[in-house]
Enzyme design. Structure first.
Site, PDB file in Angstrom:
ATOM      1  N   GLY A   1       0.832  -1.198   0.000  1.00  0.00           N
ATOM      2  CA  GLY A   1       0.000   0.000   0.000  1.00  0.00           C
ATOM      3  C   GLY A   1       0.862   1.241   0.000  1.00  0.00           C
ATOM      4  N   GLY A   2       0.338   2.305   0.608  1.00  0.00           N
ATOM      5  CA  GLY A   2       1.049   3.569   0.576  1.00  0.00           C
ATOM      6  C   GLY A   2       2.433   3.507   1.196  1.00  0.00           C
TER       7      GLY A   2
ATOM      8  N   ASN B   1       1.974   3.043  13.470  1.00  0.00           N
ATOM      9  CA  ASN B   1       1.870   4.117  14.453  1.00  0.00           C
ATOM     10  C   ASN B   1       1.461   3.538  15.800  1.00  0.00           C
ATOM     11  OD1 ASN B   1       2.429   6.333  12.698  1.00  0.00           O
ATOM     12  ND2 ASN B   1       0.364   6.150  11.856  1.00  0.00           N
TER      13      ASN B   1
ATOM     14  N   GLY C   1       4.153   0.468   2.586  1.00  0.00           N
ATOM     15  CA  GLY C   1       4.920  -0.682   2.141  1.00  0.00           C
ATOM     16  C   GLY C   1       5.308  -0.601   0.683  1.00  0.00           C
TER      17      GLY C   1
ATOM     18  N   LYS D   1       6.536  10.226  18.024  1.00  0.00           N
ATOM     19  CA  LYS D   1       5.705  10.082  16.826  1.00  0.00           C
ATOM     20  C   LYS D   1       4.267   9.780  17.220  1.00  0.00           C
ATOM     21  CE  LYS D   1       4.315   9.200  12.567  1.00  0.00           C
ATOM     22  NZ  LYS D   1       4.630   7.972  11.854  1.00  0.00           N
TER      23      LYS D   1
END
Length: 309
Positions: free
Chosen positions: A9-10, A103, A12, A186
Site C-alpha cells: 500500500g502507501g 503508528n 509498504g 511520533k
C-alpha cells in the site's frame, strides 16, 4: 539482504519500491486482489521525489513458500494486526528481524508475544502517501523517512547491517539509538494530528486559521502528553512545544492518513491510537476531556460506516 514487505500500500509500496530501486532484494507479501493488480500494472510510485515503475515486482501470497528473509517489514494498519502476524509467521526464522512501521505502541506487545522480544525492532516512518483509484502509490510530502532501532537502545551489529543495506534508498531509512523515545514522540504527534483533523474534518490550513484551532490542537497534545508522562514514557519535557511548531509548519493542504481513510469510507485506527491512550488515562486517573471527544467522533464514524454496509 533479503527483505519481505507485508503489503504494498502507501507505506509498504513506497519504501519497498524504493528499496528495490536501490538494489535490495525485496519480496511483497500481498492479498489476492493486490497480487493481481500488481501483476497487471506493476508497482507504480508517483512522488515529488521522482516517479518509479517496477514492472515485475517479486510477489507472494500468504502460505506460499519463500525465504528465508533477513528482515520482515510490517506496513499494515493496526486493525489488521492479528491476520498480519499470522501471515508473516511462516517467514520469520531464527535470525529474522521484524521491523514494524505502525503508528502507536500497542502493537509491540503483540509482536513480542508472537515472535519474542529479541526478533522485534522498534520502527516508525514520516511520510504522506496513499493509493489512488488505480492502486498506484502517490507520495506528496517533502519528508520520506523511516527510522528503526533496538527497542532497548543502542546500535547493534544487525541494525548497522540494515542501515548499510538501506543506505542507497531514495529517501531515508536510518537507525536510531533511542527508538523508544522517537516512537513515543511520533505517537504523540500522530494521535494529535489525526485526532484534530478528523474531529474538524479538515486539512491543516483551515484548522490553523479558525478561531480556536491552534489552541484546541495544543490542548489535545497536552492531554496526550499527560497520559504519556503518567505512563513514564521517555518523552522530552518540551515535546509539545516542538510538535506544535511542526504542526504550524505543515503545508495548508496536509491531511492525516486517518482523515483520508475516513473520506474513502475505510476503517480507522481509533482503538489502537486514541483508544489505547484513553484506557491508560482511566487506569492512571488522568483527565482527558478533548481526547474523549476525538475518540467519540471516531467511534460514531465507525458506527455509521458499519450501518452503511
Amino acid at each position: 539482504m533479503k527483505v519481505l514487505v507485508l503489503g504494498a500500500g502507501g507505506i509498504g509500496g513506497y519504501f519497498g519500491g524504493r528499496l528495490v530501486e536501490s538494489g535490495v532484494d525485496v519480496t511483497f507479501l500481498v492479498r489476492e486482489r493486490r497480487y493481481k493488480q500488481l501483476q497487471e500494472r506493476g508497482l507504480r510510485i508517483q512522488s515529488v521525489h521522482g516517479d518509479l515503475l517496477l514492472e515485475q515486482p517479486q510477489l507472494i501470497q500468504a502460505g506460499e513458500e519463500a525465504g528465508p528473509f533477513d528482515v520482515v517489514l510490517l506496513s499494515n494498519k493496526a486493525y489488521t494486526l492479528e491476520e498480519s502476524v499470522d501471515a508473516i509467521a511462516p517467514y520469520v526464522g531464527e535470525d529474522t528481524v521484524v521491523m514494524p512501521l505502525l503508528n502507536g505502541i500497542a502493537h509491540m506487545e503483540v509482536l513480542w508475544d508472537r515472535f519474542g522480544r529479541e526478533r522485534v525492532l522498534g520502527g516508525l516512518c514520516f511520510i504522506e502517501t496513499t493509493l489512488n483509484a488505480d492502486g498506484d502509490v502517490v507520495q506528496t510530502s517533502p519528508i520520506h523517512d523511516a527510522v528503526f532501532g533496538e527497542w532497548e537502545g543502542g546500535k547493534s551489529e544487525r541494525v548497522e547491517r540494515m542501515e548499510q543495506a538501506f543506505s542507497k534508498i531514495n529517501g531515508t531509512m536510518r537507525a536510531s539509538t533511542n527508538i523508544q523515545r522517537e516512537a513515543w514522540h511520533k505517537y504523540l504527534f500522530i494521535a494529535t494530528f489525526s485526532g484534530i483533523t478528523t474531529l474538524m474534518n479538515s486539512a491543516v490550513g483551515p484548522i490553523r486559521e479558525s478561531a480556536w484551532g491552534v489552541e484546541l490542537t495544543r490542548q489535545l497534545a497536552e492531554e496526550i502528553a499527560s497520559v504519556m508522562n503518567a505512563l513514564e514514557a521517555p518523552i522530552k519535557p518540551d515535546i509539545v512545544d516542538k510538535q506544535m511548531e511542526t504542526f504550524q509548519n505543515q503545508r495548508p493542504q496536509t491531511k492525516s492518513s486517518m482523515l483520508r481513510d475516513m473520506e474513502k469510507g475505510l476503517p480507522v485506527e481509533a482503538d489502537h491510537l486514541q483508544g489505547y491512550l484513553l484506557e491508560r488515562a482511566e487506569q492512571k486517573g488522568v483527565s482527558t476531556p478533548l481526547l474523549k471527544v476525538v475518540y467519540n467522533n471516531l467511534k460514531v464514524y465507525e458506527q455509521k460506516r458499519a450501518g452503511d454496509k
